[in-house]
Enzyme design. Sequence first.
Site, mmCIF file in Angstrom:
data_model
loop_
_atom_site.group_PDB
_atom_site.id
_atom_site.type_symbol
_atom_site.label_atom_id
_atom_site.label_comp_id
_atom_site.label_asym_id
_atom_site.label_seq_id
_atom_site.Cartn_x
_atom_site.Cartn_y
_atom_site.Cartn_z
ATOM 1 N N CYS A 68 42.172 3.926 -50.064
ATOM 2 C CA CYS A 68 42.260 2.821 -48.997
ATOM 3 C C CYS A 68 42.403 1.495 -49.694
ATOM 4 C CB CYS A 68 41.068 3.176 -47.924
ATOM 5 S SG CYS A 68 41.129 2.044 -46.614
ATOM 6 N N CYS A 127 40.207 -0.800 -47.492
ATOM 7 C CA CYS A 127 38.832 -0.723 -47.819
ATOM 8 C C CYS A 127 38.275 -1.426 -49.080
ATOM 9 C CB CYS A 127 38.284 0.648 -47.528
ATOM 10 S SG CYS A 127 39.226 1.647 -46.372
ATOM 11 N N ASP A 128 39.147 -0.951 -50.177
ATOM 12 C CA ASP A 128 38.563 -1.016 -51.423
ATOM 13 C C ASP A 128 39.500 -2.246 -52.192
ATOM 14 O OD1 ASP A 128 36.990 0.744 -50.941
ATOM 15 O OD2 ASP A 128 38.265 2.489 -51.468
#
Length: 308
Positions: free
Chosen positions: A134, A137-138
Amino acid sequence: MKRYEAVVVGAGPAGMTAAVYLARFGIKTALAEQLSPGGLLLQTCEVENYPGFPKGIKGYELADLFSDQLESYANLTRVQGEISELKIDGERKLLHVDEDWLEADSVVICSGVRHRKLGLPNEDRLLGRGISHCAMCDGNFFRGQVVGVAGGGNSAVEEALHLTKIVSKVHLIHRRNSFRAVPLYVDRLKSVKNVVFEMCTVISALHGEKELEGVSLKRLDTGNEEFLPLNGLFVFVGFEPLSRFLPAEIARDEQGFVITDTEMRTNLPGVFAAGDIRSKLCRQIITAAGEGATAANAVNSYLEHAHG
Ligand code: NAP
């Protein structure tokens, strides 16, 4: 045991659309949500191809809009928890959720998919320690650093584009010489300076003890192998169905995706499927939502018939 006329499993675009349509038919419905509503939408940076949003919309914003639409229906219950088993007992469908069971006259399976792994040693150990599925997200953990992106589909190319704005360099590692992703995104990625295209190349090993330190790249045209130091690796090599809870008798294709007819009916009476879990070629937010609506319509016909 709580009883519903319809239980929808999964709160991605397919499940949330099915739930809205079922509620509007006046059907007593439960929507089982494992995590926050949105499914893979929550991992999507920018949605540019959903009608009605000509300037695009963030994945989480679209997920919130889908979810807000569920709020006004008194006949719709939102159940938090993971459905771990679906049992078919004649006309009755029983769904195990955490410590409880739900009973339903009909079920719409919208459980979606999860990211496929590369299948390499150390992959599980390094997940969350340099390996991610992701970028949204990261990505920020790798600000100013060097990352790899594995895959050649829409996910890999779109997420690589997002990462180029954050990291210093992206190595796009793809096993073929042409992309599965739509040309629009590929052309956009090609126009960015901090991308290195590693074509006809696979990752043959992952290196690092406490965290990822790099990968071995194998050039498929020459057979040569080399070490590529990386701070992060984002893996987008397709999806596999989230279908472990399904009964053995439900028909699936060779990859485990659920087979339905055009009305989203599975081979089991009263059991329907919509969205990414279905066996099909086109996986889009709009098709998932459309299938959710179609499934709800089919549930309504099924219940009318079943109840006379
Ligand atoms: P995908 O389209 O299935 O592409 C997977 C990519 O990974 C392919 O390029 C494939 O290579 C490669 N691959 C598969 N297994 C591999 C392995 N073991 N090692 C190395 N490479 C491997 O998956 P996706 O990109 O995640 O997309 C899934 C679905 O969602 C698609 O229907 C896609 O259109 C849709 N999607 C749409 C959008 C959008 O419309 N904006 C965005 C994201 C996803 P080959 O090409 O050689 O097979």
